[in-house]
Design a protein around this motif. Structure first.
Motif, PDB file in Angstrom:
ATOM      1  N   GLY A 153      54.002 -27.376  71.820  1.00 19.93           N
ATOM      2  CA  GLY A 153      55.170 -26.824  72.492  1.00 19.93           C
ATOM      3  C   GLY A 153      55.077 -25.333  72.720  1.00 19.93           C
ATOM      4  O   GLY A 153      56.080 -24.618  72.649  1.00 19.93           O
ATOM      5  N   ARG A 154      53.890 -24.850  73.000  1.00 22.78           N
ATOM      6  CA  ARG A 154      53.649 -23.416  73.178  1.00 22.78           C
ATOM      7  C   ARG A 154      53.210 -23.100  74.600  1.00 22.78           C
ATOM      8  O   ARG A 154      52.722 -23.978  75.329  1.00 22.78           O
ATOM      9  CB  ARG A 154      52.568 -22.930  72.205  1.00 22.78           C
ATOM     10  N   THR A 155      53.357 -21.842  74.953  1.00 23.37           N
ATOM     11  CA  THR A 155      52.891 -21.349  76.245  1.00 23.37           C
ATOM     12  C   THR A 155      51.779 -20.341  76.003  1.00 23.37           C
ATOM     13  O   THR A 155      51.888 -19.498  75.092  1.00 23.37           O
ATOM     14  CB  THR A 155      54.032 -20.672  77.026  1.00 23.37           C
ATOM     15  N   ALA A 156      50.725 -20.405  76.788  1.00 20.49           N
ATOM     16  CA  ALA A 156      49.610 -19.472  76.623  1.00 20.49           C
ATOM     17  C   ALA A 156      50.095 -18.035  76.824  1.00 20.49           C
ATOM     18  O   ALA A 156      50.914 -17.761  77.709  1.00 20.49           O
ATOM     19  CB  ALA A 156      48.509 -19.786  77.617  1.00 20.49           C
ATOM     20  N   PRO A 157      49.604 -17.095  76.012  1.00 18.57           N
ATOM     21  CA  PRO A 157      50.010 -15.692  76.145  1.00 18.57           C
ATOM     22  C   PRO A 157      49.367 -14.995  77.340  1.00 18.57           C
ATOM     23  O   PRO A 157      49.663 -13.830  77.616  1.00 18.57           O
ATOM     24  CB  PRO A 157      49.546 -15.068  74.832  1.00 18.57           C
ATOM     25  N   GLY A 158      48.517 -15.677  78.042  1.00 12.77           N
ATOM     26  CA  GLY A 158      47.834 -15.127  79.209  1.00 12.77           C
ATOM     27  C   GLY A 158      46.805 -16.115  79.707  1.00 12.77           C
ATOM     28  O   GLY A 158      46.564 -17.153  79.079  1.00 12.77           O
ATOM     29  N   ALA A 159      46.206 -15.799  80.836  1.00 12.14           N
ATOM     30  CA  ALA A 159      45.171 -16.667  81.382  1.00 12.14           C
ATOM     31  C   ALA A 159      43.964 -16.698  80.449  1.00 12.14           C
ATOM     32  O   ALA A 159      43.683 -15.725  79.726  1.00 12.14           O
ATOM     33  CB  ALA A 159      44.753 -16.172  82.763  1.00 12.14           C
ATOM     34  N   VAL A 160      43.248 -17.832  80.435  1.00 15.25           N
ATOM     35  CA  VAL A 160      42.017 -17.930  79.649  1.00 15.25           C
ATOM     36  C   VAL A 160      41.074 -16.805  80.077  1.00 15.25           C
ATOM     37  O   VAL A 160      40.843 -16.570  81.266  1.00 15.25           O
ATOM     38  CB  VAL A 160      41.344 -19.295  79.866  1.00 15.25           C
ATOM     39  N   VAL A 161      40.552 -16.092  79.085  1.00 16.61           N
ATOM     40  CA  VAL A 161      39.614 -15.003  79.368  1.00 16.61           C
ATOM     41  C   VAL A 161      38.237 -15.596  79.609  1.00 16.61           C
ATOM     42  O   VAL A 161      37.704 -16.331  78.767  1.00 16.61           O
ATOM     43  CB  VAL A 161      39.559 -14.002  78.199  1.00 16.61           C
ATOM     44  N   GLU A 162      37.667 -15.289  80.761  1.00 14.77           N
ATOM     45  CA  GLU A 162      36.355 -15.824  81.131  1.00 14.77           C
ATOM     46  C   GLU A 162      35.261 -15.095  80.368  1.00 14.77           C
ATOM     47  O   GLU A 162      35.033 -13.903  80.564  1.00 14.77           O
ATOM     48  CB  GLU A 162      36.120 -15.656  82.640  1.00 14.77           C
ATOM     49  N   SER A 163      34.583 -15.817  79.479  1.00 15.27           N
ATOM     50  CA  SER A 163      33.500 -15.234  78.699  1.00 15.27           C
ATOM     51  C   SER A 163      32.160 -15.541  79.355  1.00 15.27           C
ATOM     52  O   SER A 163      31.980 -16.622  79.921  1.00 15.27           O
ATOM     53  CB  SER A 163      33.525 -15.794  77.278  1.00 15.27           C
ATOM     54  N   VAL A 164      31.244 -14.606  79.262  1.00 18.33           N
ATOM     55  CA  VAL A 164      29.895 -14.790  79.797  1.00 18.33           C
ATOM     56  C   VAL A 164      28.900 -14.198  78.806  1.00 18.33           C
ATOM     57  O   VAL A 164      29.256 -13.339  77.995  1.00 18.33           O
ATOM     58  CB  VAL A 164      29.720 -14.099  81.175  1.00 18.33           C
ATOM     59  N   PRO A 165      27.642 -14.639  78.832  1.00 23.14           N
ATOM     60  CA  PRO A 165      26.645 -14.093  77.908  1.00 23.14           C
ATOM     61  C   PRO A 165      26.421 -12.607  78.141  1.00 23.14           C
ATOM     62  O   PRO A 165      26.209 -12.167  79.280  1.00 23.14           O
ATOM     63  CB  PRO A 165      25.385 -14.904  78.221  1.00 23.14           C
ATOM     64  N   ALA A 166      26.449 -11.829  77.081  1.00 24.50           N
ATOM     65  CA  ALA A 166      26.281 -10.378  77.205  1.00 24.50           C
ATOM     66  C   ALA A 166      24.906 -10.013  77.753  1.00 24.50           C
ATOM     67  O   ALA A 166      24.766  -9.052  78.522  1.00 24.50           O
ATOM     68  CB  ALA A 166      26.493  -9.718  75.851  1.00 24.50           C
ATOM     69  N   GLU A 167      23.873 -10.804  77.388  1.00 23.93           N
ATOM     70  CA  GLU A 167      22.514 -10.433  77.799  1.00 23.93           C
ATOM     71  C   GLU A 167      22.264 -10.698  79.275  1.00 23.93           C
ATOM     72  O   GLU A 167      21.474  -9.992  79.909  1.00 23.93           O
ATOM     73  CB  GLU A 167      21.477 -11.175  76.953  1.00 23.93           C
ATOM     74  N   SER A 168      22.919 -11.702  79.841  1.00 24.80           N
ATOM     75  CA  SER A 168      22.672 -12.023  81.247  1.00 24.80           C
ATOM     76  C   SER A 168      23.686 -11.403  82.198  1.00 24.80           C
ATOM     77  O   SER A 168      23.416 -11.245  83.386  1.00 24.80           O
ATOM     78  CB  SER A 168      22.651 -13.554  81.448  1.00 24.80           C
ATOM     79  N   ASP A 169      24.873 -11.062  81.706  1.00 24.79           N
ATOM     80  CA  ASP A 169      25.905 -10.467  82.558  1.00 24.79           C
ATOM     81  C   ASP A 169      26.671  -9.415  81.763  1.00 24.79           C
ATOM     82  O   ASP A 169      27.825  -9.624  81.369  1.00 24.79           O
ATOM     83  CB  ASP A 169      26.848 -11.562  83.067  1.00 24.79           C
ATOM     84  N   PRO A 170      26.048  -8.262  81.507  1.00 24.89           N
ATOM     85  CA  PRO A 170      26.704  -7.233  80.696  1.00 24.89           C
ATOM     86  C   PRO A 170      28.049  -6.788  81.262  1.00 24.89           C
ATOM     87  O   PRO A 170      29.001  -6.563  80.503  1.00 24.89           O
ATOM     88  CB  PRO A 170      25.695  -6.076  80.709  1.00 24.89           C
ATOM     89  N   ALA A 171      28.143  -6.671  82.584  1.00 26.95           N
ATOM     90  CA  ALA A 171      29.395  -6.227  83.192  1.00 26.95           C
ATOM     91  C   ALA A 171      30.498  -7.267  82.990  1.00 26.95           C
ATOM     92  O   ALA A 171      31.648  -6.930  82.670  1.00 26.95           O
ATOM     93  CB  ALA A 171      29.188  -5.959  84.676  1.00 26.95           C
ATOM     94  N   GLY A 172      30.152  -8.546  83.167  1.00 21.51           N
ATOM     95  CA  GLY A 172      31.128  -9.604  82.953  1.00 21.51           C
ATOM     96  C   GLY A 172      31.566  -9.690  81.504  1.00 21.51           C
ATOM     97  O   GLY A 172      32.750  -9.914  81.209  1.00 21.51           O
ATOM     98  N   PHE A 173      30.626  -9.507  80.591  1.00 20.28           N
ATOM     99  CA  PHE A 173      30.959  -9.500  79.171  1.00 20.28           C
ATOM    100  C   PHE A 173      31.915  -8.360  78.843  1.00 20.28           C
ATOM    101  O   PHE A 173      32.898  -8.537  78.124  1.00 20.28           O
ATOM    102  CB  PHE A 173      29.685  -9.383  78.338  1.00 20.28           C
ATOM    103  N   GLU A 174      31.638  -7.192  79.385  1.00 21.94           N
ATOM    104  CA  GLU A 174      32.502  -6.030  79.131  1.00 21.94           C
ATOM    105  C   GLU A 174      33.908  -6.264  79.680  1.00 21.94           C
ATOM    106  O   GLU A 174      34.901  -5.888  79.047  1.00 21.94           O
ATOM    107  CB  GLU A 174      31.887  -4.769  79.738  1.00 21.94           C
ATOM    108  N   ARG A 175      34.013  -6.904  80.822  1.00 25.98           N
ATOM    109  CA  ARG A 175      35.338  -7.211  81.373  1.00 25.98           C
ATOM    110  C   ARG A 175      36.117  -8.121  80.435  1.00 25.98           C
ATOM    111  O   ARG A 175      37.315  -7.923  80.211  1.00 25.98           O
ATOM    112  CB  ARG A 175      35.203  -7.884  82.749  1.00 25.98           C
ATOM    113  N   ALA A 176      35.433  -9.121  79.879  1.00 28.72           N
ATOM    114  CA  ALA A 176      36.099 -10.035  78.959  1.00 28.72           C
ATOM    115  C   ALA A 176      36.593  -9.303  77.722  1.00 28.72           C
ATOM    116  O   ALA A 176      37.726  -9.505  77.266  1.00 28.72           O
ATOM    117  CB  ALA A 176      35.149 -11.170  78.567  1.00 28.72           C
TER     118      ALA A 176
END
Length: 389
Positions: free
Chosen positions: A242-265
């Motif tokens: 009976g809960r509501t998410a506190p925000g959208a799911v944070v998109e995680s990516v591997p730090a070694e292959s996508d450093p910029a995407g990892f930093e955004r997460a």
């Protein structure tokens, strides 16, 4: 093309099988790699029970072990049978997307169950290339497999639909391993054994809520069936609780292959914590969770003081500076139950049903993950406060 670790492991296993015992130092020259790489490969394969390692050398296990990636050869049985055979000639094939991380334990469980049944297990690795799954499975059949355990290399639902139906057409018994089929699809009629990731997510969220945290945020990848199951389980658990998410799911990516995407997460999670919207998170997977904790510390957010965190997979979670509470899917048991089910299909259960005029009953077996509580969710601290209030 650069040789993959799976291919190198296959060559290493083939060398040791041929020679019986090889010094780790000599393996480096035979494989054309550095001594450090040879030692790490030998340690990894020994840890999975595929080799015996003593005093700077590796040996082929006397009781047999599952073969390495892509070799198409099998295991001895320790029963006096000729090498590469098993009593009764029972041979099981296993196709896995990887021989490391999550699937190492699945493979180990299948191998142990096969060995207990006196069967030989042969292994092929798809390296998460679903377009090659069919050819590799046919390779298992050509190598003598009488039935197969198949964990396709799907990364998305589209892969499942594009590269799945052939499994239902195999001429031998097949068990779908750690994968789910679309309801009503040809694959849905196969035996399957898998972890109930929805249950695992529910365990994690309930634990954090019981500790007094508001609804946890999910940080997850989207590039594997497990990741997608965790996401679906999160939505289901929120409804159950009976809960509501506190925000959208944070998109995680591997730090070694996508450093910029990892930093955004990391920055997204950091912002949610510092703004007071989130005090707890569930992170898939362990490696991402450890790296996220490290980066958050650099930004001034500490686990568990500022953020309670649970990882999903429990492969290396206990090894973090602050050991991470983690959801542990029953990976080894998935492999073991699947192998036992396949042995039963091959060993007379199906024939007995057919002799009685009955169609064999197919099974969809879901195994429940466990929650292993460590320091990262502040459970010990919370319990101490409660006992002194």
């Amino acid at each position: 093309m650069r040789e993959s670790a799976a291919e190198r492991h296959a060559r290493l296993l083939a060398l040791v099988r041929e020679r019986g015992t090889v010094r780790v130092f000599d393996l480096a020259g035979l494989l054309g790699v550095s001594a450090v790489t040879a030692r790490r490969d030998a340690e990894a394969l020994a840890a999975r029970g595929l080799l015996d390692r003593v005093h700077g050398q590796v040996s082929w296990p006397r009781t047999g072990a599952a073969e390495g990636p892509g070799t198409g050869t099998g295991t001895g049985t320790g029963t006096g049978a000729p090498e590469g055979t098993a009593p009764g000639g029972l041979v099981l094939g296993l196709l896995a997307p990887s021989a490391g991380y999550y699937f190492a334990e699945v493979i180990r469980g299948a191998h142990e169950a096969a060995a207990r049944a006196g069967a030989r297990l042969i292994l092929r690795i798809s390296d998460y290339r679903p377009e090659e799954d069919r050819a590799r499975t046919e390779g298992l059949l050509a190598a003598g497999a009488q039935g197969v355990l198949v964990a396709p290399g799907w990364r998305s639902p589209d892969d499942r639909r594009a590269y799945g139906d052939w499994l239902a057409e195999l001429p031998v018994p097949a068990v779908l391993l750690e994968r789910r089929a679309d309801p009503g699809s040809p694959l849905d009629g196969l035996d399957r054994v898998s972890s109930d990731h929805s249950h695992g997510v529910l365990l994690a969220l309930r634990h954090l809520l019981d500790l007094g945290h508001p609804t946890p945020l999910l940080v997850a990848r989207g590039d594997s069936p497990t990741a997608l199951a965790v996401r679906a389980g999160y939505a289901e658990a929120l409804g159950t609780l009976g809960r509501t998410a506190p925000g959208a799911v944070v998109e995680s990516v591997p730090a070694e292959s996508d450093p910029a995407g990892f930093e955004r997460a990391v920055r997204t999670l950091h912002e949610a914590v510092t703004e007071g919207r989130v005090s707890a998170a569930l992170v898939h997977n362990d490696v991402d969770a450890i790296q996220i904790v490290q980066r958050l510390a650099e930004l001034g957010v500490r686990v568990p003081d500022d953020l309670a965190l649970i990882a999903y997979d429990d492969e290396v979670a206990a090894l973090a500076d602050t050991p991470l509470t983690a959801v542990a899917p029953p990976k080894r048991q998935v492999g073991s139950h699947a192998a036992r089910l396949l042995v039963e299909r091959l060993g007379g259960g199906a024939e007995a049903a057919q002799d009685a005029g009955e169609e064999p009953v197919r099974r969809h077996l879901s195994l429940l993950p466990r929650l292993r509580v460590r320091a990262s969710c502040g459970a010990a601290r919370a319990a101490s406060r409660t006992s002194t209030d």
